[in-house]
Design an enzyme around this catalytic site. Structure first.
Site, PDB file in Angstrom:
ATOM      1  N   GLU A 144      28.173  54.794 -31.969  1.00 13.16           N
ATOM      2  CA  GLU A 144      27.493  53.504 -31.786  1.00 13.16           C
ATOM      3  C   GLU A 144      27.497  52.666 -33.066  1.00 13.16           C
ATOM      4  O   GLU A 144      26.448  52.435 -33.685  1.00 13.16           O
ATOM      5  CB  GLU A 144      26.074  53.713 -31.275  1.00 13.16           C
ATOM      6  CG  GLU A 144      26.053  54.242 -29.857  1.00 13.16           C
ATOM      7  CD  GLU A 144      24.655  54.361 -29.276  1.00 13.16           C
ATOM      8  OE1 GLU A 144      23.682  54.320 -30.043  1.00 13.16           O
ATOM      9  OE2 GLU A 144      24.550  54.504 -28.050  1.00 13.16           O
ATOM     10  N   GLU A 299      27.263  58.381 -22.669  1.00 12.70           N
ATOM     11  CA  GLU A 299      25.857  58.801 -22.686  1.00 12.70           C
ATOM     12  C   GLU A 299      25.072  58.011 -21.646  1.00 12.70           C
ATOM     13  O   GLU A 299      25.276  56.803 -21.503  1.00 12.70           O
ATOM     14  CB  GLU A 299      25.194  58.466 -24.028  1.00 12.70           C
ATOM     15  CG  GLU A 299      25.721  59.148 -25.239  1.00 12.70           C
ATOM     16  CD  GLU A 299      24.984  58.654 -26.496  1.00 12.70           C
ATOM     17  OE1 GLU A 299      23.908  58.046 -26.387  1.00 12.70           O
ATOM     18  OE2 GLU A 299      25.521  58.860 -27.586  1.00 12.70           O
TER      19      GLU A 299
HETATM   20  C1  GAL Z   1      22.133  56.536 -28.311  1.00  9.70           C
HETATM   21  C2  GAL Z   1      22.708  57.444 -29.382  1.00  9.70           C
HETATM   22  C3  GAL Z   1      22.314  58.888 -29.195  1.00  9.70           C
HETATM   23  C4  GAL Z   1      20.857  58.963 -28.876  1.00  9.70           C
HETATM   24  C5  GAL Z   1      20.596  58.175 -27.633  1.00  9.70           C
HETATM   25  C6  GAL Z   1      19.214  58.286 -27.083  1.00  9.70           C
HETATM   26  O1  GAL Z   1      21.926  55.266 -28.796  1.00  9.70           O
HETATM   27  O2  GAL Z   1      24.112  57.369 -29.424  1.00  9.70           O
HETATM   28  O3  GAL Z   1      22.612  59.595 -30.365  1.00  9.70           O
HETATM   29  O4  GAL Z   1      20.139  58.477 -29.965  1.00  9.70           O
HETATM   30  O5  GAL Z   1      20.878  56.831 -27.894  1.00  9.70           O
HETATM   31  O6  GAL Z   1      18.262  57.555 -27.733  1.00  9.70           O
END
Ligand code: GAL
Length: 640
Positions: A144, A299
């Site tokens: 990110e 994710e």
């Molecule tokens: C994303 C990030 C993850 C984790 C997730 C949940 O932004 O890539 O590492 O932090 O959010 O908050």
């Protein structure tokens, strides 16, 4: 090939004994891929130049032995404490000039060469050690970009910002002209006078601020490219990606990043009660960034997140609805942050595939069900989503509108985009997301939500689209300024006044009031003294000022609104525009039931029906009636 299923795997958070159980549970859930090593830098390089890979070898071999493929990360998103202690000058500096400290993540200044050197060193180590491992299928570069540290005001950033400006404008005359520095005696006579935008006594120069945002995004892209180039030299054929955040991330220009990745991947987290509608936008945008190619949902969450004020667990079946909505909109991989919910650290309240409570749980049952269902959908892999409609979205337009001096603080371009997208979603119209200068020739309907910053090229693009038979639906505050944030003259919306057949002399933002429309609807936030110049007036304010106009332009039609209308009115306007454009929903479904089709060129196609309501219902196509129980997802194969 199978649909990819899994999540971020962070074994360093757990004792070794747990790893064996992880493998057993991954098999039970049907997990076939994990993202590994995203935050492992401190464990892989505990002191500068001393590497410890034995534990990582073990994890990788364990995964491989259990049939789990690996999306291997470069761990560069979270430099270890030794980095900050040794190179404090490489930490980010905020807009107030404060140097941030270690203790969280993304603790580095994107312009720091020291950071780049350290990041490339660990990238090279990981790359050389694992590129030949048969389980490693994809490189996951960083994590990110710009999530927390996109805009740094360090001396290094200042120096690089100046170089970037020189490259963009050639000389100071070019810079002065682009930023309009004749106003308030701001003309620069030497590059040394140019800084990143630091606090000023009053309103800062909009061109300056906008260019700093562009520079900051570009700087992060250079970091991506440096890692990618290095990995490419070690491992020429393996695809590379970095995870985007198309739902809400305003700090990097994803159109530019998308050109640099081999496959687009995205992270999405639900926000607010209409989170599943924003999910649709994020998924459609992700697909569009890759030119329609299947993409990776890198994710999302099985249940609650940890970073909102109030972090609600997902309702029963919501995990499935969300996952299938991404799949419906073109994802070929469904992954979560993270495999096991953490017991410690900043995200201990973020859900995982294995929750704190264990496997006797709603989450685990749904995780298993999802794995089993995805396991039966191999055939869908590689199929595509076709959209006749597009909505325009551009970060530079968003950044320009973040500036404080504007007709009204109430106009939030993101909210405008959300309300337009929500209308498309309610209508069941499958929609791509397009750049204002992108190729629109594949669409019949294009929605233009407050595209204030519109280059001449973008205005020509829209006019060409309509002149050749397309239909546009344009909201207020579009076509106002060019890419240097210089206002078009001769009547608003200056860049496209001829296209919409309207000329506006002045804006009258609404201050806590609404404007009643002759049709019975209402407008809010905005009104304008618009005059139809050739356009047909379909609706007016009660004083006769045009509210909704329709203009024939060449072979096509331009709908224009002069206020932000309520949802019912917007639905009516959209229905009229869609009918002009001959654009139809993917199937006949009640509001709240999401329908999207994926198909292969050979005619095999699937209709995804996702029932977000509490009532059992039916979805109808020309050839079938599909029963869709309350809260459930039905994937209906349409071919024999
Ligand atoms: C994303 C990030 C993850 C984790 C997730 C949940 O932004 O890539 O590492 O932090 O959010 O908050």
């Amino acid at each position: 090939m199978a649909i990819v299923y899994g999540g971020d795997y962070n074994p360093e958070q757990w004792p070794r004994e747990v790893w064996a159980e992880d493998m057993r549970l991954m098999r039970e859930a049907g997990v076939n891929r994990v993202s590994l090593g995203i935050f492992s830098w401190a464990k892989l390089e505990p002191e500068e130049g001393r590497f410890e890979f034995d534990w990582f070898d073990e994890v990788i071999d364990l995964l491989a032995a259990n049939g789990v493929e690996i999306c291997l990360a470069t761990p560069t998103a979270s430099p270890p404490p030794w980095f900050a202690a040794t190179y404090p000058e490489a930490l980010p500096v905020d807009a107030e000039g404060r140097r941030l400290t270690h203790g969280s993540r993304q603790g580095f200044d994107p312009s720091s060469d020291v950071y780049k050197t350290a990041a490339l060193r660990i990238t090279e180590q990981v790359g050389r050690r694992y590129h030949g491992h048969p389980a490693v299928k994809l490189w996951h570069i960083h994590n990110e970009y710009g999530c927390h540290n996109a805009r740094s005001h360090s001396p290094a950033a200042t120096a690089k910002f100046r170089l970037w400006l020189r490259e963009r404008y050639g000389d100071l005359d070019g810079l002065n002209e682009a930023w309009g520095t004749a106003f308030w005696s701001q003309a620069y006579s030497s590059w040394d006078q140019v800084y990143t935008p630091l606090p000023t006594p009053t309103i800062p120069n909009p061109g300056h601020v906008l260019d700093f945002k562009r520079f900051s995004s570009w700087q992060l892209l250079q970091l991506y490219k440096a890692e990618a180039e290095l990995l490419r030299s070690i491992d020429p054929d393996k695809p590379m990606t970095t995870n985007f955040m198309t739902g809400n991330h305003p700090d990097i220009d994803l159109w530019e990043f998308a050109e640099a990745v081999d496959v687009v991947s995205n992270d999405h987290y639900l926000e607010g009660p209409a989170g599943h509608v924003n999910l649709g936008f994020a998924a459609d945008y992700t697909r569009s960034l890759g030119g329609g190619a299947p993409w990776i949902l890198m994710e999302h969450s099985t249940s609650a997140v940890n970073w909102q004020g109030r972090n609600r667990a997902k309702a029963p079946r919501e995990l499935l609805r969300n996952s299938f909505a991404h799949l419906a909109r073109g994802a070929d991989a469904v992954m979560f942050f993270q495999w096991r919910a953490s017991r410690q650290g900043a995200e201990k309240w973020h859900s995982g595939m294995v929750p704190h409570v264990g496997t006797d749980s709603k989450i685990w049952r749904e995780v298993r069900e999802l794995g089993a269902r995805l396991g039966e959908l191999d055939e869908i892999e590689g199929s595509r989503v076709h959209a006749d409609a597009a909505i325009l979205w551009d970060y530079q337009n968003l950044w320009a509108q973040e500036h404080e001096a504007k007709p009204t603080a109430d106009l939030d371009v993101k909210a405008v985009r959300e309300s337009c997208y929500a209308a498309l979603w309610r209508a069941g119209i499958t929609t791509d997301v397009a750049h204002p200068e992108g190729d629109l020739s594949g669409y019949r309907l294009v929605v233009v939500p407050a595209v204030y910053l519109m280059s001449e090229a973008a205005a020509r693009n829209l006019k060409h689209f309509v002149a050749s038979g397309g239909t546009v639906l344009v909201t207020p505050y579009s076509g106002i300024a060019d890419e240097t944030d210089t206002v078009y003259l001769g009547g608003y919306p200056g860049a496209i006044s001829d296209l919409v057949g309207v000329r506006t002399e002045e804006f009258y933002p609404l201050i806590g009031e609404t404007v009643a429309l002759a049709s019975g609807g209402t407008g809010s936030v905005w009104s304008e003294a618009a005059e139809a110049k050739g356009a047909e007036v379909r609706d007016t304010y009660l004083d006769g000022t045009p509210a909704w106009t329709v203009n024939r332009f060449g072979e096509g039609t331009a709908h224009y609104l002069t206020t932000f209308v309520d949802d019912d009115t917007l639905d009516r306007v959209l229905a009229a525009a869609a009918s002009d454009a001959r654009v139809e929903p993917a199937a006949d479904a009640p509001v709240g039931v999401e329908v999207v089709r994926r198909s292969h060129d050979d005619g095999r196609s699937w209709l995804f029906c996702i029932n977000h309501t509490e009532a059992d219902t039916q979805v109808k196509t020309d050839t079938a009636t599909v029963d869709v129980p309350a809260g459930e997802v039905v994937v209906h194969a349409e071919h024999a």
